[in-house]
Design a protein around this motif. Structure first.
Motif, PDB file in Angstrom:
ATOM      1  N   TRP A  29      39.208  42.238  29.082  1.00  0.00           N
ATOM      2  CA  TRP A  29      37.780  42.406  29.377  1.00  0.00           C
ATOM      3  C   TRP A  29      37.493  42.064  30.835  1.00  0.00           C
ATOM      4  N   ILE A  30      38.139  40.997  31.350  1.00  0.00           N
ATOM      5  CA  ILE A  30      37.942  40.619  32.755  1.00  0.00           C
ATOM      6  C   ILE A  30      38.395  41.740  33.683  1.00  0.00           C
ATOM      7  N   GLN A  31      39.541  42.321  33.372  1.00  0.00           N
ATOM      8  CA  GLN A  31      40.098  43.342  34.255  1.00  0.00           C
ATOM      9  C   GLN A  31      39.375  44.680  34.140  1.00  0.00           C
ATOM     10  N   ASN A  32      38.796  44.954  32.959  1.00  0.00           N
ATOM     11  CA  ASN A  32      38.185  46.264  32.728  1.00  0.00           C
ATOM     12  C   ASN A  32      36.776  46.106  32.175  1.00  0.00           C
ATOM     13  N   SER A  33      35.991  45.245  32.800  1.00  0.00           N
ATOM     14  CA  SER A  33      34.638  45.013  32.311  1.00  0.00           C
ATOM     15  C   SER A  33      33.833  46.303  32.399  1.00  0.00           C
ATOM     16  N   PRO A  34      32.966  46.535  31.431  1.00  0.00           N
ATOM     17  CA  PRO A  34      32.232  47.807  31.376  1.00  0.00           C
ATOM     18  C   PRO A  34      31.273  47.977  32.544  1.00  0.00           C
ATOM     19  N   ASP A  35      30.925  49.227  32.799  1.00  0.00           N
ATOM     20  CA  ASP A  35      29.955  49.539  33.849  1.00  0.00           C
ATOM     21  C   ASP A  35      28.643  48.827  33.569  1.00  0.00           C
ATOM     22  N   GLY A  36      28.002  48.399  34.638  1.00  0.00           N
ATOM     23  CA  GLY A  36      26.705  47.742  34.504  1.00  0.00           C
ATOM     24  C   GLY A  36      26.790  46.232  34.409  1.00  0.00           C
ATOM     25  N   VAL A  37      28.009  45.705  34.230  1.00  0.00           N
ATOM     26  CA  VAL A  37      28.180  44.246  34.187  1.00  0.00           C
ATOM     27  C   VAL A  37      28.377  43.728  35.603  1.00  0.00           C
ATOM     28  N   ASP A  38      27.582  42.739  35.996  1.00  0.00           N
ATOM     29  CA  ASP A  38      27.732  42.131  37.320  1.00  0.00           C
ATOM     30  C   ASP A  38      29.165  41.639  37.474  1.00  0.00           C
ATOM     31  N   ARG A  39      29.807  41.974  38.578  1.00  0.00           N
ATOM     32  CA  ARG A  39      31.219  41.642  38.744  1.00  0.00           C
ATOM     33  C   ARG A  39      31.459  40.141  38.814  1.00  0.00           C
ATOM     34  N   ARG A  40      30.390  39.360  39.042  1.00  0.00           N
ATOM     35  CA  ARG A  40      30.569  37.910  39.046  1.00  0.00           C
ATOM     36  C   ARG A  40      30.845  37.383  37.639  1.00  0.00           C
ATOM     37  N   VAL A  41      30.267  38.063  36.630  1.00  0.00           N
ATOM     38  CA  VAL A  41      30.352  37.558  35.263  1.00  0.00           C
ATOM     39  C   VAL A  41      31.791  37.493  34.774  1.00  0.00           C
ATOM     40  N   PRO A  42      32.605  38.559  34.910  1.00  0.00           N
ATOM     41  CA  PRO A  42      34.000  38.440  34.456  1.00  0.00           C
ATOM     42  C   PRO A  42      34.742  37.298  35.126  1.00  0.00           C
ATOM     43  N   GLN A  43      34.458  37.065  36.409  1.00  0.00           N
ATOM     44  CA  GLN A  43      35.193  36.023  37.117  1.00  0.00           C
ATOM     45  C   GLN A  43      34.863  34.631  36.591  1.00  0.00           C
ATOM     46  N   GLN A  44      33.687  34.488  35.965  1.00  0.00           N
ATOM     47  CA  GLN A  44      33.350  33.185  35.398  1.00  0.00           C
ATOM     48  C   GLN A  44      34.329  32.786  34.305  1.00  0.00           C
ATOM     49  N   HIS A  45      34.917  33.774  33.625  1.00  0.00           N
ATOM     50  CA  HIS A  45      35.770  33.501  32.483  1.00  0.00           C
ATOM     51  C   HIS A  45      37.231  33.326  32.852  1.00  0.00           C
ATOM     52  N   VAL A  46      37.542  33.406  34.161  1.00  0.00           N
ATOM     53  CA  VAL A  46      38.921  33.191  34.573  1.00  0.00           C
ATOM     54  C   VAL A  46      39.363  31.768  34.245  1.00  0.00           C
ATOM     55  N   THR A  47      38.493  30.793  34.499  1.00  0.00           N
ATOM     56  CA  THR A  47      38.823  29.400  34.179  1.00  0.00           C
ATOM     57  C   THR A  47      39.072  29.235  32.685  1.00  0.00           C
ATOM     58  N   THR A  48      38.231  29.889  31.854  1.00  0.00           N
ATOM     59  CA  THR A  48      38.433  29.829  30.406  1.00  0.00           C
ATOM     60  C   THR A  48      39.792  30.404  30.027  1.00  0.00           C
ATOM     61  N   LEU A  49      40.143  31.521  30.632  1.00  0.00           N
ATOM     62  CA  LEU A  49      41.419  32.146  30.336  1.00  0.00           C
ATOM     63  C   LEU A  49      42.582  31.239  30.712  1.00  0.00           C
ATOM     64  N   LYS A  50      42.452  30.576  31.853  1.00  0.00           N
ATOM     65  CA  LYS A  50      43.497  29.637  32.263  1.00  0.00           C
ATOM     66  C   LYS A  50      43.624  28.508  31.242  1.00  0.00           C
ATOM     67  N   ALA A  51      42.489  28.024  30.744  1.00  0.00           N
ATOM     68  CA  ALA A  51      42.515  26.939  29.764  1.00  0.00           C
ATOM     69  C   ALA A  51      43.210  27.384  28.480  1.00  0.00           C
ATOM     70  N   ILE A  52      42.944  28.619  28.039  1.00  0.00           N
ATOM     71  CA  ILE A  52      43.593  29.123  26.823  1.00  0.00           C
ATOM     72  C   ILE A  52      45.094  29.232  27.036  1.00  0.00           C
TER      73      ILE A  52
END
Length: 502
Positions: free
Chosen positions: A469-492
């Motif tokens: 989802w981070i790499q291929n976030s849908p059109d219309g999603v602010d590009r900042r939003v996917p990057q917020q979840h990078v830390t979560t992904l690292k934690a997982i």
């Protein structure tokens, strides 16, 4: 108003009292003036004229010094105290430069255009590359020439130096460049601060100041104004799993300071975390006293706040991974961090301005610029390389759903924040928190210390879907939003590594 004649041949009088811009009456009869940095504050500004002008070295004539004093007197009537403080010490640096280069007492009638240009060059080379001191004295020379028409000042010189543009501080440079000493703190540094707070490093008073600045990004001046009555507590009945309970919420009224005189234009409420609310309840004495009442014991509460931050960092022994040195903390750095983080998370300019108490949007662009730099770095780096993490991002623990000490408050794996993560079903873990969560489960759980991750839950599936989802976030999603979840992904990924090791 009582007047004091300072010299028979000066040609002007300096009153012994002045009504400052914010309504304070200041005693100006001596060479040391003291006033509050604003009328409601307990923090004081001390204008030591003898010290600033190197009086012991006798480098100014009596008249030239009196002209400086008169200018400072009139400035107090129209600008805030710290601005006048800056003016005084700009004079002090000019006097010092004059003494070293001219070897004679300063007379304003003897300062010619080449002297002004030489001082500006000195400022640029020796004074952090800016001409702020020159600009302050430029205003003084205009005042003496055109407003007062004193014979000490020459109109031709005033005209010639008025066209000189002195470079000021590069506004927002520390933020835009993400300066490691003065710019916004990065995620790792903020986590180190939070870890030290959660383990109760330092005194209660120190933690109160650190948490207030970290959560709200307030100016130090605001901390010297807020009183006990501005803290509100709300006990809200809630029902969980069929049982009645109570949740506690806190709010703090903070002043919005407006204009050069830093007048309070309004008060507005800001929510607090429960931890901060409880700390403030403990340190507050009464509604009538300052919330941080011990600051009133010091002549310079703002200086005490700065000293408190330095002492707390030393006691908590927080080392910045970026510099290898003790973390450099000061109040403005928390404001820069708050605003930059909001920009990275996609907040609008208006939202950032409101959080900082700004009246307009002109000072917000710097944070938007900084957020773009951060996001570009995220994109350029291998966002999914987890081998070099400085700190642990997975904050919880691993448990079994059948263990007796595991809460019945189960956490489902579906995540509507990122399209649902439809491939994951069932529960991923349990929450040990006693009150309802104000974050965004399940993604926020992986960086929460209250999370108990189930060993057999589909954490790997969640990580794979979240990465996609981070790499291929849908059109219309602010590009900042996917990057917020990078830390979560690292934690997982760190959790999965723990499970693999186990």
């Amino acid at each position: 108003m009582e007047n004091q004649k300072v010299s028979d041949d000066d040609g002007f009088h300096i009153p012994s009292k002045v009504l400052a811009a914010d309504g304070q009456t200041v005693d100006t009869s001596g060479k040391v003036w003291e006033l509050h940095d604003r009328s409601e504050s307990t923090s004081k500004v001390r204008l030591n004229i003898n010290s600033a002008l190197k009086h012991d070295f006798d480098v100014t004539s009596e008249r030239s010094e009196r002209l400086i004093i008169l200018y400072l007197y009139e400035r107090l009537r129209s600008v805030k105290a710290w601005t006048v403080h800056g003016d005084l010490y700009a004079f002090g640096r000019f006097v010092e430069w004059w003494s070293e280069n001219k070897k004679c007492p300063l007379e304003w009638c003897g300062v010619v255009e080449p002297d002004w240009r030489a001082f500006l060059n000195y400022c640029i080379k020796e004074r952090s590359g800016n001409g702020n001191d020159f600009a302050r004295l430029q205003s003084f020379y205009r005042w003496g020439t055109y407003q007062k028409n004193f014979s000490d000042f020459d109109r031709d010189i005033a005209s010639s130096i008025s066209v000189i543009r002195a470079p000021g501080n590069s506004k927002g440079k520390a933020v835009r460049s993400l300066d490691t000493e003065r710019g916004p703190l990065d995620d790792t540094e903020v986590k180190l601060i939070n870890d030290s707070l959660s383990t109760k490093k330092g005194t209660l008073k120190q933690r109160a100041i650190v948490r207030l600045l970290l959560e709200l990004g307030l100016r130090p001046l605001a901390l010297t104004i807020i009183r006990g009555e501005h803290l509100s507590r709300y006990d809200v009945p809630v029902a969980e799993e069929g049982e009645a309970g109570t949740s506690i919420f806190y709010q703090l009224e903070v002043p919005k300071l407006k204009g050069r005189q830093a007048k309070i234009s309004t008060w507005y409420k800001r929510p607090l975390t429960t931890d901060l609310g409880k700390i403030l309840e403990k340190v507050s004495r009464s509604d009538d006293n300052l919330l941080l009442h011990w600051l009133s014991e010091y002549k310079s509460p703002r200086g005490k706040i700065a000293d408190t931050l330095e002492a707390w960092v030393r006691e908590a022994n927080i080392t910045s991974p970026r510099t290898g040195q003790l973390l450099h903390l000061f109040p403005l750095r928390f404001r820069r961090t708050l605003a930059t983080d909001m920009a990275v998370q996609g907040a609008s300019k208006a939202q950032i301005a409101q959080a900082l108490g700004h009246n307009d949007l002109q000072n917000v662009d710097v944070y938007m610029d900084a957020s773009a730099v951060i996001l570009n770095r995220m994109e350029e780096d291998d966002a999914f390389d987890f081998q070099d993490e400085v700190v642990d991002l997975f904050m919880g623990k691993v448990g079994d759903p059948d263990d007796e000490d595991v809460s019945e408050q189960r956490i489902p794996g579906a995540a509507p924040q990122v399209g649902g993560l439809k491939g994951t079903t069932g529960h991923i873990g349990a929450c040990q928190k006693q009150s309802p969560c104000s974050l965004s489960p399940p993604l926020s759980c992986y960086t929460c210390s209250k999370f108990v991750a189930f060993e057999d839950a589909p954490h790997s599936d969640i990580a794979d879907e979240l990465e996609a989802w981070i790499q291929n976030s849908p059109d219309g999603v602010d590009r900042r939003v996917p990057q917020q979840h990078v830390t979560t992904l690292k934690a997982i990924r760190q959790l999965l590594q723990q499970l693999g090791d186990k």
